[in-house]
Design a protein around this motif. Structure first.
Motif, PDB file in Angstrom:
ATOM      1  N   ARG A  64       0.685  -1.103   0.077  1.00 43.78           N
ATOM      2  CA  ARG A  64       0.021   0.053   0.121  1.00 43.78           C
ATOM      3  C   ARG A  64       0.962   1.289  -0.125  1.00 43.78           C
ATOM      4  N   GLU A  65       1.802   1.262   0.827  1.00 44.14           N
ATOM      5  CA  GLU A  65       2.818   2.339   0.876  1.00 44.14           C
ATOM      6  C   GLU A  65       3.333   2.822  -0.437  1.00 44.14           C
ATOM      7  N   THR A  66       3.843   1.646  -1.097  1.00 47.25           N
ATOM      8  CA  THR A  66       4.784   1.682  -2.172  1.00 47.25           C
ATOM      9  C   THR A  66       3.770   1.893  -3.270  1.00 47.25           C
ATOM     10  N   ALA A  67       2.797   1.209  -3.378  1.00 41.07           N
ATOM     11  CA  ALA A  67       1.860   0.974  -4.821  1.00 41.07           C
ATOM     12  C   ALA A  67       0.523   2.025  -4.706  1.00 41.07           C
ATOM     13  N   ASP A  68      -0.050   2.621  -3.666  1.00 47.84           N
ATOM     14  CA  ASP A  68      -1.198   3.087  -3.770  1.00 47.84           C
ATOM     15  C   ASP A  68      -0.918   4.516  -4.113  1.00 47.84           C
ATOM     16  N   ALA A  69      -0.828   4.880  -5.361  1.00 41.79           N
ATOM     17  CA  ALA A  69      -0.256   6.267  -5.763  1.00 41.79           C
ATOM     18  C   ALA A  69      -1.581   7.413  -5.508  1.00 41.79           C
ATOM     19  N   ASP A  70      -2.864   6.878  -5.556  1.00 37.68           N
ATOM     20  CA  ASP A  70      -3.793   7.746  -5.412  1.00 37.68           C
ATOM     21  C   ASP A  70      -4.311   7.823  -3.895  1.00 37.68           C
ATOM     22  N   GLY A  71      -3.922   7.047  -3.139  1.00 35.67           N
ATOM     23  CA  GLY A  71      -4.032   7.367  -1.809  1.00 35.67           C
ATOM     24  C   GLY A  71      -5.771   6.538  -1.450  1.00 35.67           C
ATOM     25  N   ASP A  72      -6.101   5.626  -2.404  1.00 35.28           N
ATOM     26  CA  ASP A  72      -7.607   5.510  -2.032  1.00 35.28           C
ATOM     27  C   ASP A  72      -7.824   3.904  -1.062  1.00 35.28           C
ATOM     28  N   GLY A  73      -6.445   3.391  -0.779  1.00 37.97           N
ATOM     29  CA  GLY A  73      -6.436   2.186  -0.018  1.00 37.97           C
ATOM     30  C   GLY A  73      -6.836   1.016  -0.962  1.00 37.97           C
ATOM     31  N   ARG A  74      -6.596   1.100  -2.153  1.00 42.40           N
ATOM     32  CA  ARG A  74      -6.932   0.104  -3.089  1.00 42.40           C
ATOM     33  C   ARG A  74      -5.731   0.235  -4.150  1.00 42.40           C
TER      34      ARG A  74
END
Length: 177
Positions: A64-74
């Motif tokens: 999540r910290e690395t991949a969730d670029a838009d910060g939506d938890g998905r």
């Protein structure tokens, strides 16, 4: 990133998307964790169950910290593909604990070895068809029909990094691509 890593990451995305909704989220990790624990008859509150659940959530947080670029938890496929290489660079810290905990779950008698039946139970609970999980075990295990933690950890690390198509033990860890 080469074509083989793309295929492996596509396979991994499909497995991590435990509820099949096209994105990876915390609930996928909770669902997968429950399936794995049930497959080996381990309670989430027992030592091995807690170790596995904690490692699974550490893996989720790192993704999540690395991949969730838009910060939506998905995490969608694009975000996942972009970030997995970064997470893989820190395999020992972020990914390795999950595979070690999974090994401990499958090592029901704590002898440092996992047999085919227990390996297949865990890998199948993750979402790999039983026949493919069995074939993966056969490629990885010693001739005596047992898998060591070192063998699993080597194969897991190679799954995330290795681009050699001849190394089937690494790229077929989770079944056919």
């Amino acid at each position: 990133m080469g074509a083989l890593l793309d295929q492996k990451y596509e396979k991994l995305f499909a497995l991590l998307d435990a509820n099949g909704d096209g994105v990876i989220a915390e609930d996928d990790f909770e669902l997968m964790g429950g399936r794995v624990l049930a497959a080996v008859g381990e309670e989430r509150t027992a030592a091995k169950g807690k170790e596995y659940a904690d490692a699974l959530m550490t893996y989720w947080r790192a993704l999540r910290e690395t991949a969730d670029a838009d910060g939506d938890g998905r995490i969608d496929k694009g975000e996942f593909r972009q970030a997995l290489h970064q997470v893989s660079d820190h395999f020992e810290l972020l990914i390795g604990p999950l595979y070690r905990a999974g090994f401990h779950l499958a090592d029901r008698d704590d002898d440092g070895l996992v047999g085919r039946e227990d390996f297949v139970a865990v890998i199948s609970a993750v979402g790999v068809p039983e026949a493919e999980a069995g074939a993966a075990f056969d490629r990885l295990a010693e001739q005596g029909g047992q898998l060591t933690k070192d063998q699993l950890m080597t194969a897991a690390a190679q799954f995330y990094r290795d681009e050699d198509p001849a190394n089937s033990a690494s790229h077929l860890l989770f079944g056919t691509l």
